[in-house]
Design a protein around this motif. Structure first.
Motif, PDB file in Angstrom:
ATOM      1  N   GLN A  64      34.644  27.622  48.724  1.00 23.14           N
ATOM      2  CA  GLN A  64      35.738  28.422  47.345  1.00 23.14           C
ATOM      3  C   GLN A  64      35.238  27.975  45.955  1.00 23.14           C
ATOM      4  O   GLN A  64      34.689  28.635  45.175  1.00 23.14           O
ATOM      5  CB  GLN A  64      36.606  27.524  47.075  1.00 23.14           C
ATOM      6  CG  GLN A  64      38.271  28.305  46.820  1.00 23.14           C
ATOM      7  CD  GLN A  64      39.510  27.500  47.188  1.00 23.14           C
ATOM      8  OE1 GLN A  64      39.671  28.090  47.999  1.00 23.14           O
ATOM      9  NE2 GLN A  64      40.164  27.587  45.727  1.00 23.14           N
ATOM     10  N   ARG A  65      34.161  27.298  45.945  1.00 25.01           N
ATOM     11  CA  ARG A  65      33.240  26.446  44.704  1.00 25.01           C
ATOM     12  C   ARG A  65      32.491  27.440  45.138  1.00 25.01           C
ATOM     13  O   ARG A  65      32.462  28.142  43.561  1.00 25.01           O
ATOM     14  CB  ARG A  65      33.340  24.627  45.192  1.00 25.01           C
ATOM     15  CG  ARG A  65      33.943  23.827  44.695  1.00 25.01           C
ATOM     16  CD  ARG A  65      33.962  22.805  44.569  1.00 25.01           C
ATOM     17  NE  ARG A  65      32.848  22.083  45.704  1.00 25.01           N
ATOM     18  CZ  ARG A  65      33.310  21.275  45.978  1.00 25.01           C
ATOM     19  NH1 ARG A  65      34.718  21.374  46.545  1.00 25.01           N
ATOM     20  NH2 ARG A  65      32.142  21.067  46.834  1.00 25.01           N
TER      21      ARG A  65
ATOM     22  N   ARG B   9      32.157  30.357  45.112  1.00 22.37           N
ATOM     23  CA  ARG B   9      32.737  31.768  45.484  1.00 22.37           C
ATOM     24  C   ARG B   9      33.374  31.802  44.371  1.00 22.37           C
ATOM     25  O   ARG B   9      32.562  32.618  43.450  1.00 22.37           O
ATOM     26  CB  ARG B   9      34.208  32.622  45.958  1.00 22.37           C
ATOM     27  CG  ARG B   9      34.657  33.324  45.979  1.00 22.37           C
ATOM     28  CD  ARG B   9      35.820  33.529  46.272  1.00 22.37           C
ATOM     29  NE  ARG B   9      36.460  32.934  45.501  1.00 22.37           N
ATOM     30  CZ  ARG B   9      38.096  32.060  45.772  1.00 22.37           C
ATOM     31  NH1 ARG B   9      38.794  32.188  46.717  1.00 22.37           N
ATOM     32  NH2 ARG B   9      38.549  31.733  44.948  1.00 22.37           N
ATOM     33  N   ASP B  10      33.921  31.017  43.100  1.00 26.70           N
ATOM     34  CA  ASP B  10      35.032  30.251  42.098  1.00 26.70           C
ATOM     35  C   ASP B  10      33.821  30.621  40.975  1.00 26.70           C
ATOM     36  O   ASP B  10      33.382  30.727  40.345  1.00 26.70           O
ATOM     37  CB  ASP B  10      35.373  29.986  42.028  1.00 26.70           C
ATOM     38  CG  ASP B  10      36.778  29.700  43.096  1.00 26.70           C
ATOM     39  OD1 ASP B  10      37.007  30.594  43.440  1.00 26.70           O
ATOM     40  OD2 ASP B  10      37.394  29.247  42.971  1.00 26.70           O
TER      41      ASP B  10
ATOM     42  N   ILE C  50      32.344  34.794  40.010  1.00 29.05           N
ATOM     43  CA  ILE C  50      32.946  35.326  39.772  1.00 29.05           C
ATOM     44  C   ILE C  50      33.517  34.661  38.208  1.00 29.05           C
ATOM     45  O   ILE C  50      32.631  35.503  37.431  1.00 29.05           O
ATOM     46  CB  ILE C  50      34.672  34.472  40.393  1.00 29.05           C
ATOM     47  CG1 ILE C  50      35.134  35.189  41.699  1.00 29.05           C
ATOM     48  CG2 ILE C  50      35.485  35.163  39.152  1.00 29.05           C
ATOM     49  CD1 ILE C  50      35.702  35.479  42.323  1.00 29.05           C
ATOM     50  N   VAL C  51      32.720  33.508  38.214  1.00 24.73           N
ATOM     51  CA  VAL C  51      32.551  32.319  36.533  1.00 24.73           C
ATOM     52  C   VAL C  51      31.301  32.906  35.553  1.00 24.73           C
ATOM     53  O   VAL C  51      31.105  34.051  35.174  1.00 24.73           O
ATOM     54  CB  VAL C  51      32.952  31.591  36.743  1.00 24.73           C
ATOM     55  CG1 VAL C  51      32.627  30.996  34.590  1.00 24.73           C
ATOM     56  CG2 VAL C  51      34.826  30.973  36.768  1.00 24.73           C
TER      57      VAL C  51
ATOM     58  N   TYR D 178      29.704  36.604  49.687  1.00 22.83           N
ATOM     59  CA  TYR D 178      31.503  36.314  49.051  1.00 22.83           C
ATOM     60  C   TYR D 178      31.678  38.219  48.885  1.00 22.83           C
ATOM     61  O   TYR D 178      32.537  37.982  48.753  1.00 22.83           O
ATOM     62  CB  TYR D 178      30.938  35.456  47.903  1.00 22.83           C
ATOM     63  CG  TYR D 178      30.978  33.960  48.426  1.00 22.83           C
ATOM     64  CD1 TYR D 178      31.741  32.891  49.434  1.00 22.83           C
ATOM     65  CD2 TYR D 178      29.259  33.606  48.410  1.00 22.83           C
ATOM     66  CE1 TYR D 178      31.912  31.874  49.493  1.00 22.83           C
ATOM     67  CE2 TYR D 178      29.519  32.020  49.412  1.00 22.83           C
ATOM     68  CZ  TYR D 178      30.544  31.260  49.438  1.00 22.83           C
ATOM     69  OH  TYR D 178      30.299  30.103  49.778  1.00 22.83           O
TER      70      TYR D 178
ATOM     71  N   VAL E  23      39.394  38.687  41.025  1.00 22.58           N
ATOM     72  CA  VAL E  23      40.420  38.404  39.925  1.00 22.58           C
ATOM     73  C   VAL E  23      41.680  39.336  39.142  1.00 22.58           C
ATOM     74  O   VAL E  23      43.210  39.246  40.032  1.00 22.58           O
ATOM     75  CB  VAL E  23      40.713  37.367  38.179  1.00 22.58           C
ATOM     76  CG1 VAL E  23      41.826  36.849  38.090  1.00 22.58           C
ATOM     77  CG2 VAL E  23      39.381  36.311  38.641  1.00 22.58           C
TER      78      VAL E  23
ATOM     79  N   GLU F 167      42.607  28.472  38.069  1.00 22.94           N
ATOM     80  CA  GLU F 167      42.477  27.513  39.552  1.00 22.94           C
ATOM     81  C   GLU F 167      40.698  28.453  39.634  1.00 22.94           C
ATOM     82  O   GLU F 167      39.897  27.662  40.290  1.00 22.94           O
ATOM     83  CB  GLU F 167      42.538  28.332  40.348  1.00 22.94           C
ATOM     84  CG  GLU F 167      43.429  26.954  40.126  1.00 22.94           C
ATOM     85  CD  GLU F 167      44.470  27.027  41.495  1.00 22.94           C
ATOM     86  OE1 GLU F 167      44.824  28.340  42.747  1.00 22.94           O
ATOM     87  OE2 GLU F 167      46.210  25.956  41.318  1.00 22.94           O
ATOM     88  N   ILE F 168      40.544  30.168  39.023  1.00 21.97           N
ATOM     89  CA  ILE F 168      39.517  30.914  39.527  1.00 21.97           C
ATOM     90  C   ILE F 168      38.443  30.255  38.183  1.00 21.97           C
ATOM     91  O   ILE F 168      36.889  29.804  38.210  1.00 21.97           O
ATOM     92  CB  ILE F 168      39.480  31.749  39.712  1.00 21.97           C
ATOM     93  CG1 ILE F 168      39.840  31.927  41.233  1.00 21.97           C
ATOM     94  CG2 ILE F 168      38.336  32.939  40.440  1.00 21.97           C
ATOM     95  CD1 ILE F 168      40.499  32.833  41.695  1.00 21.97           C
ATOM     96  N   THR F 169      38.751  30.485  37.383  1.00 24.18           N
ATOM     97  CA  THR F 169      38.233  31.146  35.986  1.00 24.18           C
ATOM     98  C   THR F 169      39.082  30.741  34.457  1.00 24.18           C
ATOM     99  O   THR F 169      40.410  30.739  34.762  1.00 24.18           O
ATOM    100  CB  THR F 169      37.720  33.086  36.220  1.00 24.18           C
ATOM    101  OG1 THR F 169      37.035  33.246  34.684  1.00 24.18           O
ATOM    102  CG2 THR F 169      39.418  33.750  35.854  1.00 24.18           C
TER     103      THR F 169
ATOM    104  N   HIS G 118      39.035  35.571  31.321  1.00 21.90           N
ATOM    105  CA  HIS G 118      39.411  36.307  31.945  1.00 21.90           C
ATOM    106  C   HIS G 118      40.286  37.707  31.120  1.00 21.90           C
ATOM    107  O   HIS G 118      40.386  38.730  31.764  1.00 21.90           O
ATOM    108  CB  HIS G 118      40.704  36.152  32.824  1.00 21.90           C
ATOM    109  CG  HIS G 118      41.877  36.685  33.347  1.00 21.90           C
ATOM    110  ND1 HIS G 118      41.201  37.673  34.558  1.00 21.90           N
ATOM    111  CD2 HIS G 118      43.296  37.481  33.832  1.00 21.90           C
ATOM    112  CE1 HIS G 118      42.566  38.515  35.084  1.00 21.90           C
ATOM    113  NE2 HIS G 118      43.547  38.014  34.607  1.00 21.90           N
TER     114      HIS G 118
END
Length: 209
Positions: free
Chosen positions: A10-11, A13-14, A17-18, A51, A62, A104-106, A111
């Motif tokens: 998950q880290r 993946r996040d 994304i960021v 991913y 998101v 929690e993601i970005t 966003h």
């Protein structure tokens, strides 16, 4: 409890994304490559594709998550609410929880800037609308179920969801294109627009003031 392996995935993946969203915001979606995104996180292109299928998927991850969380919150609403109240109350009651899930993601400011990128990038906007239509159909079926009607025979669930979704998109376009965009502004503008949905459909449009 989430295991160590899952938390690590998950880290990663996040982080992808960021990194992707930062690149999309600073240099544009079209000018950003998968290699650049992977390099920013110090992983291989192959890892990126474990991913995400492509740039579009990481760009809209998101937004799609927000739509899914809203749908799940609609499904969890108590029985007895009118269909419109269900959609409006879900929006109000779930806003903070959805904001926390995004954060929690970005970072929220990233966003919000990404929302503007989506609105101003034709390919992304078209993809976002396609995804939204799929989510709208799920909402139609849930509203029909709650109301005890057949969405294939009764047009009201589709009319309501189409109107509500159109108002949400209009509100998002208004707040996301402002230089002072913030989560507070997004909530205020969205609330103001949704509050006008009922009057716009039913009230006398005589001169005001």
């Amino acid at each position: 409890m989430t295991g160590l392996r899952e938390r690590k995935k998950q880290r990663t993946r996040d982080a992808l994304i960021v990194a992707a969203h930062e690149l999309f915001v600073t240099q544009g979606y079209e000018d950003t490559t998968v290699d650049q995104i992977a390099e920013a996180v110090d992983v291989s292109q192959r890892t990126f594709f474990r991913y995400f299928a492509n740039k579009e998927e990481v760009a809209l991850f998101v937004q799609d998550m927000v739509g899914q969380l809203y749908y799940e919150a609609v499904c969890a609403r108590p029985a007895g609410e009118s269909p419109l109240d269900c959609l409006r109350n879900t929006l109000d009651d779930a806003w903070d929880d959805v904001g926390e899930a995004v954060e929690e993601i970005t970072p929220l400011d990233l966003h919000l800037k990404m929302c503007q990128v989506i609105e101003t990038t034709p390919a992304l906007l078209a993809a976002h609308l396609r995804h939204s239509l799929l989510m709208e159909e799920k909402l139609v079926q849930e509203i029909a179920r709650r109301a005890g009607v057949d969405a294939e025979k009764d047009p009201r669930p589709r009319v309501l969801v189409a109107a509500f979704s159109g108002v949400m998109r209009t509100a998002a376009r208004q707040w996301s294109m402002r230089n002072d965009s913030s989560l507070q502004l997004a909530r205020q503008v969205t609330g103001d627009y949704v509050a006008q949905l009922g009057p716009a459909l039913t009230a006398d449009w005589g001169q005001q003031g």
